[in-house]
Design a protein around this motif. Structure first.
Motif, PDB file in Angstrom:
ATOM      1  N   ILE A  90     -68.511  65.141   2.746  1.00  0.00           N
ATOM      2  CA  ILE A  90     -67.361  64.413   2.215  1.00  0.00           C
ATOM      3  C   ILE A  90     -66.143  65.333   2.303  1.00  0.00           C
ATOM      4  CG2 ILE A  90     -66.385  63.254   0.203  1.00  0.00           C
ATOM      5  CD1 ILE A  90     -69.267  62.799  -0.760  1.00  0.00           C
ATOM      6  N   ALA A  91     -65.141  64.926   3.055  1.00  0.00           N
ATOM      7  CA  ALA A  91     -63.914  65.715   3.207  1.00  0.00           C
ATOM      8  C   ALA A  91     -62.768  64.971   2.534  1.00  0.00           C
ATOM      9  CB  ALA A  91     -63.614  65.940   4.689  1.00  0.00           C
ATOM     10  N   VAL A  92     -62.107  65.648   1.591  1.00  0.00           N
ATOM     11  CA  VAL A  92     -61.054  65.008   0.792  1.00  0.00           C
ATOM     12  C   VAL A  92     -59.738  65.755   0.980  1.00  0.00           C
ATOM     13  CG1 VAL A  92     -60.322  64.307  -1.514  1.00  0.00           C
ATOM     14  CG2 VAL A  92     -62.743  64.241  -0.901  1.00  0.00           C
ATOM     15  N   ASP A  93     -58.702  65.019   1.288  1.00  0.00           N
ATOM     16  CA  ASP A  93     -57.348  65.554   1.422  1.00  0.00           C
ATOM     17  C   ASP A  93     -56.817  65.921   0.038  1.00  0.00           C
ATOM     18  OD1 ASP A  93     -54.693  66.086   1.948  1.00  0.00           O
ATOM     19  OD2 ASP A  93     -54.348  64.280   3.147  1.00  0.00           O
ATOM     20  N   VAL A  94     -56.375  67.174  -0.131  1.00  0.00           N
ATOM     21  CA  VAL A  94     -55.819  67.617  -1.420  1.00  0.00           C
ATOM     22  C   VAL A  94     -54.375  68.081  -1.251  1.00  0.00           C
ATOM     23  CG1 VAL A  94     -58.055  68.219  -2.418  1.00  0.00           C
ATOM     24  CG2 VAL A  94     -56.802  69.939  -1.098  1.00  0.00           C
ATOM     25  N   SER A  95     -53.700  67.578  -0.225  1.00  0.00           N
ATOM     26  CA  SER A  95     -52.301  67.963   0.003  1.00  0.00           C
ATOM     27  C   SER A  95     -51.400  67.350  -1.063  1.00  0.00           C
ATOM     28  CB  SER A  95     -51.857  67.512   1.394  1.00  0.00           C
ATOM     29  OG  SER A  95     -51.977  66.107   1.519  1.00  0.00           O
ATOM     30  N   THR A  96     -50.149  67.798  -1.100  1.00  0.00           N
ATOM     31  CA  THR A  96     -49.202  67.353  -2.127  1.00  0.00           C
ATOM     32  C   THR A  96     -49.021  65.842  -2.132  1.00  0.00           C
ATOM     33  OG1 THR A  96     -48.003  69.454  -1.964  1.00  0.00           O
ATOM     34  CG2 THR A  96     -46.836  67.601  -2.950  1.00  0.00           C
ATOM     35  N   SER A  97     -49.061  65.228  -0.964  1.00  0.00           N
ATOM     36  CA  SER A  97     -48.862  63.779  -0.886  1.00  0.00           C
ATOM     37  C   SER A  97     -49.932  63.008  -1.639  1.00  0.00           C
ATOM     38  CB  SER A  97     -48.821  63.328   0.574  1.00  0.00           C
ATOM     39  OG  SER A  97     -50.045  63.650   1.226  1.00  0.00           O
ATOM     40  N   MET A  98     -51.086  63.639  -1.874  1.00  0.00           N
ATOM     41  CA  MET A  98     -52.167  62.965  -2.590  1.00  0.00           C
ATOM     42  C   MET A  98     -51.880  62.832  -4.084  1.00  0.00           C
ATOM     43  SD  MET A  98     -54.622  61.861  -0.627  1.00  0.00           S
ATOM     44  CE  MET A  98     -56.068  61.743  -1.675  1.00  0.00           C
ATOM     45  N   LEU A  99     -50.759  63.404  -4.537  1.00  0.00           N
ATOM     46  CA  LEU A  99     -50.359  63.260  -5.932  1.00  0.00           C
ATOM     47  C   LEU A  99     -49.495  62.025  -6.147  1.00  0.00           C
ATOM     48  CD1 LEU A  99     -49.494  66.980  -6.801  1.00  0.00           C
ATOM     49  CD2 LEU A  99     -51.658  65.758  -7.122  1.00  0.00           C
ATOM     50  N   ALA A 100     -49.218  61.273  -5.096  1.00  0.00           N
ATOM     51  CA  ALA A 100     -48.423  60.051  -5.218  1.00  0.00           C
ATOM     52  C   ALA A 100     -49.097  59.081  -6.173  1.00  0.00           C
ATOM     53  CB  ALA A 100     -48.230  59.410  -3.845  1.00  0.00           C
ATOM     54  N   ASP A 101     -48.271  58.437  -7.003  1.00  0.00           N
ATOM     55  CA  ASP A 101     -48.828  57.546  -8.024  1.00  0.00           C
ATOM     56  C   ASP A 101     -48.754  56.070  -7.632  1.00  0.00           C
ATOM     57  OD1 ASP A 101     -46.128  57.139  -8.200  1.00  0.00           O
ATOM     58  OD2 ASP A 101     -45.932  57.746 -10.296  1.00  0.00           O
ATOM     59  N   PRO A 105     -54.552  56.386 -11.248  1.00  0.00           N
ATOM     60  CA  PRO A 105     -53.351  57.044 -11.782  1.00  0.00           C
ATOM     61  C   PRO A 105     -52.576  57.826 -10.712  1.00  0.00           C
ATOM     62  CG  PRO A 105     -55.286  58.315 -12.336  1.00  0.00           C
ATOM     63  CD  PRO A 105     -55.789  57.098 -11.623  1.00  0.00           C
ATOM     64  N   ASP A 106     -53.281  58.333  -9.708  1.00  0.00           N
ATOM     65  CA  ASP A 106     -52.656  58.899  -8.512  1.00  0.00           C
ATOM     66  C   ASP A 106     -53.708  58.942  -7.422  1.00  0.00           C
ATOM     67  OD1 ASP A 106     -54.017  61.638  -8.431  1.00  0.00           O
ATOM     68  OD2 ASP A 106     -53.035  61.774 -10.383  1.00  0.00           O
ATOM     69  N   ALA A 111     -59.286  59.120  -5.708  1.00  0.00           N
ATOM     70  CA  ALA A 111     -60.210  59.526  -4.640  1.00  0.00           C
ATOM     71  C   ALA A 111     -61.398  60.285  -5.213  1.00  0.00           C
ATOM     72  CB  ALA A 111     -59.473  60.377  -3.616  1.00  0.00           C
ATOM     73  N   LYS A 112     -61.166  61.135  -6.187  1.00  0.00           N
ATOM     74  CA  LYS A 112     -62.253  61.907  -6.793  1.00  0.00           C
ATOM     75  C   LYS A 112     -63.221  60.999  -7.549  1.00  0.00           C
ATOM     76  CE  LYS A 112     -59.734  64.948  -9.042  1.00  0.00           C
ATOM     77  NZ  LYS A 112     -59.427  66.161  -9.856  1.00  0.00           N
ATOM     78  N   GLU A 113     -62.678  60.053  -8.303  1.00  0.00           N
ATOM     79  CA  GLU A 113     -63.541  59.145  -9.061  1.00  0.00           C
ATOM     80  C   GLU A 113     -64.410  58.312  -8.125  1.00  0.00           C
ATOM     81  OE1 GLU A 113     -60.815  56.921 -11.407  1.00  0.00           O
ATOM     82  OE2 GLU A 113     -60.458  58.527 -12.857  1.00  0.00           O
ATOM     83  N   ALA A 114     -63.812  57.826  -7.046  1.00  0.00           N
ATOM     84  CA  ALA A 114     -64.579  57.016  -6.089  1.00  0.00           C
ATOM     85  C   ALA A 114     -65.626  57.858  -5.379  1.00  0.00           C
ATOM     86  CB  ALA A 114     -63.630  56.382  -5.080  1.00  0.00           C
ATOM     87  N   ALA A 115     -65.303  59.117  -5.062  1.00  0.00           N
ATOM     88  CA  ALA A 115     -66.263  59.989  -4.379  1.00  0.00           C
ATOM     89  C   ALA A 115     -67.468  60.280  -5.266  1.00  0.00           C
ATOM     90  CB  ALA A 115     -65.577  61.287  -3.965  1.00  0.00           C
ATOM     91  N   SER A 268     -55.838  50.709  -3.111  1.00  0.00           N
ATOM     92  CA  SER A 268     -56.026  50.724  -4.561  1.00  0.00           C
ATOM     93  C   SER A 268     -57.364  51.374  -4.875  1.00  0.00           C
ATOM     94  CB  SER A 268     -55.980  49.307  -5.135  1.00  0.00           C
ATOM     95  OG  SER A 268     -57.093  48.563  -4.682  1.00  0.00           O
ATOM     96  N   SER A 269     -57.574  51.684  -6.143  1.00  0.00           N
ATOM     97  CA  SER A 269     -58.839  52.291  -6.560  1.00  0.00           C
ATOM     98  C   SER A 269     -60.009  51.351  -6.302  1.00  0.00           C
ATOM     99  CB  SER A 269     -58.785  52.651  -8.052  1.00  0.00           C
ATOM    100  OG  SER A 269     -57.768  53.603  -8.304  1.00  0.00           O
ATOM    101  N   ALA A 270     -59.811  50.074  -6.580  1.00  0.00           N
ATOM    102  CA  ALA A 270     -60.886  49.099  -6.370  1.00  0.00           C
ATOM    103  C   ALA A 270     -61.229  48.998  -4.889  1.00  0.00           C
ATOM    104  CB  ALA A 270     -60.465  47.734  -6.919  1.00  0.00           C
ATOM    105  N   GLU A 271     -60.222  48.967  -4.038  1.00  0.00           N
ATOM    106  CA  GLU A 271     -60.475  48.890  -2.603  1.00  0.00           C
ATOM    107  C   GLU A 271     -61.194  50.141  -2.112  1.00  0.00           C
ATOM    108  OE1 GLU A 271     -56.822  48.178  -0.596  1.00  0.00           O
ATOM    109  OE2 GLU A 271     -56.601  46.119  -1.326  1.00  0.00           O
ATOM    110  N   LEU A 272     -60.815  51.295  -2.650  1.00  0.00           N
ATOM    111  CA  LEU A 272     -61.464  52.536  -2.234  1.00  0.00           C
ATOM    112  C   LEU A 272     -62.931  52.544  -2.629  1.00  0.00           C
ATOM    113  CD1 LEU A 272     -61.285  55.320  -0.964  1.00  0.00           C
ATOM    114  CD2 LEU A 272     -60.560  56.236  -3.182  1.00  0.00           C
ATOM    115  N   ARG A 273     -63.240  52.079  -3.829  1.00  0.00           N
ATOM    116  CA  ARG A 273     -64.649  52.018  -4.251  1.00  0.00           C
ATOM    117  C   ARG A 273     -65.443  51.083  -3.339  1.00  0.00           C
ATOM    118  NH1 ARG A 273     -62.210  52.088  -9.451  1.00  0.00           N
ATOM    119  NH2 ARG A 273     -62.292  49.809  -9.564  1.00  0.00           N
ATOM    120  N   ALA A 274     -64.819  49.969  -2.958  1.00  0.00           N
ATOM    121  CA  ALA A 274     -65.498  49.030  -2.057  1.00  0.00           C
ATOM    122  C   ALA A 274     -65.731  49.659  -0.688  1.00  0.00           C
ATOM    123  CB  ALA A 274     -64.669  47.751  -1.922  1.00  0.00           C
TER     124      ALA A 274
END
Length: 319
Positions: A90-101, A105-106, A111-115, A268-274
């Motif tokens: 599992i590779a997750v982007d942790v760049s500054t843009s990933m803090l966009a709300d 919540p961002d 992404a972390k919750e879904a992972a 969205s978070s729901a779409e990511l979980r799906a």
């Protein structure tokens, strides 16, 4: 479902013959009962007649024989089974843009919750590892079966996980392939079935060219499933000034197509979980045709047991 030996179903004719014989016998008994004209005496001699219950044991035994015949015909079906020695990075982007709300919540928190949920649904015997990437990439958790360590690593992901800003998609793929190769002594000559699941919100801005990394993945027979996460309206606050960081999935789509993986978009978070759930079904299992005759045989034996119990309870004897 298919049958490996369909010709054996001819034995169902024997079951049908037994059913026919049973019906004929019952009708004959009914005719004999009618000949006994002294109904008052009949009620005294046999005041209790089991009615429909007397047919239950025989019906269950006939159904049992029918199921055993189907099982004897060797039914087979496509079954989802876990992949042996499977490895998922599992590779997750942790760049500054990933803090966009733009995602509650961002982006990074979602992404972390879904992972974490994605990991929880993978088979326990899978080797799963974690890579964080921004301007560079780093293996945070090597692939293994320790789910507690993996989930802890996912929850610790932050903007400072790599220390270098940017979006190095190629580096993330390269780091994931390296972790897979170092999994076990057999990995070099006998690579395990592996997948990379990569999530990002932007195009590649630094490090190795994603196309070159994708070619390495093709040579290693490791498909890369990519997730473009975010919306076109995303922005981050820097010094009180909003900076637009719209999602850009063009590079991710190209990598997925190049390596034979799947490309997904989530806003969205729901779409990511799906999306993670959909990916889990493809990377976690493989379809194999298996003999399922045991299911029919087992059900047949249960019916036989039910018939025997009913006969003993209602008639105090085995049929």
């Amino acid at each position: 479902m298919t049958l490996e030996s369909p010709q054996r179903l001819w034995l169902l004719l024997a079951v049908a013959a037994l059913a026919y014989a049973y019906v004929r016998i019952q009708r004959r008994r009914s005719r004999y009962a009618v000949r006994f004209t002294n109904l008052r005496l009949l009620d005294r001699v046999a005041p209790y007649r089991p009615a429909w219950r007397r047919h239950v044991p025989a019906s269950l035994f006939l159904a049992m024989f029918a199921l055993l015949v189907v099982g004897f015909a060797r039914p087979a079906a496509d079954v989802q089974v876990p992949r042996e020695r499977a490895t998922v990075m599992i590779a997750v982007d942790v760049s500054t843009s990933m803090l966009a709300d733009d995602v509650d919540p961002d982006r990074l928190t979602a992404a972390k919750e879904a992972a974490v949920k994605f990991v929880g649904k993978l088979p326990d015997e899978f080797n799963v590892g974690l890579v964080a990437f921004a301007g560079s990439a780093a293996v945070i958790v090597p692939p293994g079966t320790d789910r507690a360590a993996l989930k802890s690593g996912i929850r610790r992901l932050s903007e400072s996980s790599t220390g270098v800003q940017g979006t190095a998609i190629g580096e993330a793929i390269d780091a994931s392939l390296g972790a897979i190769r170092q999994l076990d002594p057999e990995a070099t000559n006998n690579p395990p079935p592996a997948r990379i699941v990569l999530l990002s919100d932007g195009a590649n801005t630094s490090g190795k060219d994603p196309q070159a990394a994708g070619e390495d993945a093709v040579q290693a027979h490791v498909p890369v499933h990519t997730i473009s996460f975010g919306t076109p309206t995303g922005s981050v606050d820097r010094g009180g000034r909003p900076i637009r960081v719209p999602v850009d999935g063009e590079t991710l789509q190209a990598v997925a197509e190049q390596t034979g993986g799947g490309y997904h978009e989530a806003g969205s978070s729901a779409e990511l979980r799906a999306v993670y759930e959909d990916i889990g079904r493809s990377v976690g299992y493989q379809t194999k045709r298996q003999d399922i005759s045991a299911r029919f045989i087992g059900l047949g034996l249960l019916l036989a047991a039910g018939g025997a119990v009913g006969s003993m309870v209602w008639f105090s004897r085995l049929p």
